[in-house]
Write a protein that holds these residues in place. Structure first.
Motif: not given
Length: 382
Positions: A38, A41, A69-71, A176-177
């Motif tokens: 996680r 932003l 956002e998630y990477d 979600l992306e």
């Protein structure tokens, strides 16, 4: 002064830590997982968080979903301490896990080692799961369960605590992306080709080879990581490599084209073909140097697969040769000086023959061979 915990006790803890990892990696009950980290932003400059959220939204904490956002972080095996079960779905394809909170052991691994238990066990990634990570547990080809790490507990005061992770069930996250569809998880999208040579810079993310066998099921699909990474010879990350510096110096002294200049890099398109083939094409002729064997240009290749890096390191430590050959001709001998400590990778230099496809072999003294093909039949000489 008082001495810390006896180092012998710490060595025992190290052994227990290795044993615990072994249990998780080899257990028949362990689940393969994708791990996503996680990222919060930042607030828009000049605005408060309240001003930057969607209309009608309310900020409850710094971890609100609209600001997250998630990477993709990597891959891990997960073993539940105890799965309490739960109510069956009406269609019978899954269960609702009964407990709101449960415990599990989680061990990261490199995807390139997947299915090779010994390599998964000994090659440990340089990251650890932490609070806030999302795990996509692959239960079957049609079922993915989502959980979130909400805490980490230690079992001892020794150097290795015996970490256990506290998990909460999450709802489906396909809205979600970066996990819009389930298929994007099961079939990783790490193949940026075709792309201009000018953009072919080193990335530590693996390049995948995907083979779909039976189109009606994903169970027999094969996803493998490429061993060789072709990289742009002028990549700023690689400019301190001695073997590259010598060719760059020679290029400047002779004002020749020992490697492709910026203009030609923009024109050349690089594509891939399984298993280990790079294809270079250009609609217009490019510049190279003329030799008795044809017009050539030098290119760089990086090897960063952890199991192969470990194997090369072991061979060199035992004073055994690791060579790159063109047929019987040795074109490069990998030495300890060719190891990049920062990127944990070895590199070598080879020639690209314009108008031809050339095969190179990475050869070990044991007879093990790995083949790389550079196809430049689509390149003409200016």
């Amino acid at each position: 002064m008082l001495k810390p915990i006896n180092p012998i006790s710490n060595r025992v803890a190290d052994g227990r830590r290795f044993a615990a990892r072994s249990i998780v990696i080899t257990s028949l009950s362990a689940l393969s997982c994708f791990v996503f980290r996680r990222r919060i932003l930042p607030v828009v400059e000049g605005e408060s968080r309240d001003e930057s959220i969607y209309p009608g939204g309310h900020v409850l904490s710094n971890f609100d979903e609209h600001a997250v956002e998630y990477d993709e972080q990597g891959h891990a095996m997960l073993l539940f301490d105890k799965l309490p079960g739960g109510s069956m779905h009406s269609d019978g394809d899954s269960i609702n896990i009964g407990e709101a909170m449960f415990y599990a052991q989680i061990e990261p691994f490199h995807f390139s080692d997947y299915g090779q238990r010994q390599n998964m066990l000994k090659n440990i990634p340089d990251w650890k799961p932490k609070k806030g990570d999302i795990l996509a547990m692959v239960v079957s080809e049609d079922l993915i369960k989502w959980v979130e790490i909400v805490g980490v507990t230690g079992q001892t005061l020794h150097a290795h605590h015996g970490d256990k992770y506290v998990l909460n069930v999450r709802d489906r996250l396909e809205h979600l992306e970066p996990f819009i569809t389930q298929e994007s998880l099961l079939v990783p999208e790490s193949n940026p080709f075709p792309m201009p040579l000018s953009q072919l810079l080193y990335q530590d993310a693996p390049l995948y080879e995907f083979e779909e066998n039976d189109p009606t099921t994903k169970a027999d699909d094969e996803v493998k990581t490429k061993l060789f990474k072709l990289v742009n010879f002028t990549d700023p990350q690689l400019q301190n490599y001695p073997s590259i510096m010598s060719i760059v110096h020679l290029n400047k002294r002779t004002n020749s084209h020992y490697y492709f200049g910026q203009e030609d890099q923009e024109r050349i398109v690089v594509d891939v073909r399984n298993p280990e083939t790079y294809i270079l094409t250009s609609d217009v002729p490019v510049k190279a140097i003329e030799t008795p064997s044809g017009h050539i240009s030098y290119v760089a290749v990086v090897i960063d697969r952890p199991s192969m890096v470990s194997q090369i390191e072991g061979e060199l430590s035992a004073l055994r040769a690791v060579q790159v050959k063109d047929g019987e001709k040795i074109i490069f001998e990998i030495m300890p000086m060719h190891f990049d400590e920062l990127r944990k990778a070895y590199h070598f230099i080879c020639t690209l023959v314009l108008g031809q496809a050339v095969q190179y072999d990475l050869v070990f003294e044991s007879g093990e061979i790995h083949r790389l093909e550079l196809d430049a039949t689509g390149l003409g000489v200016a």
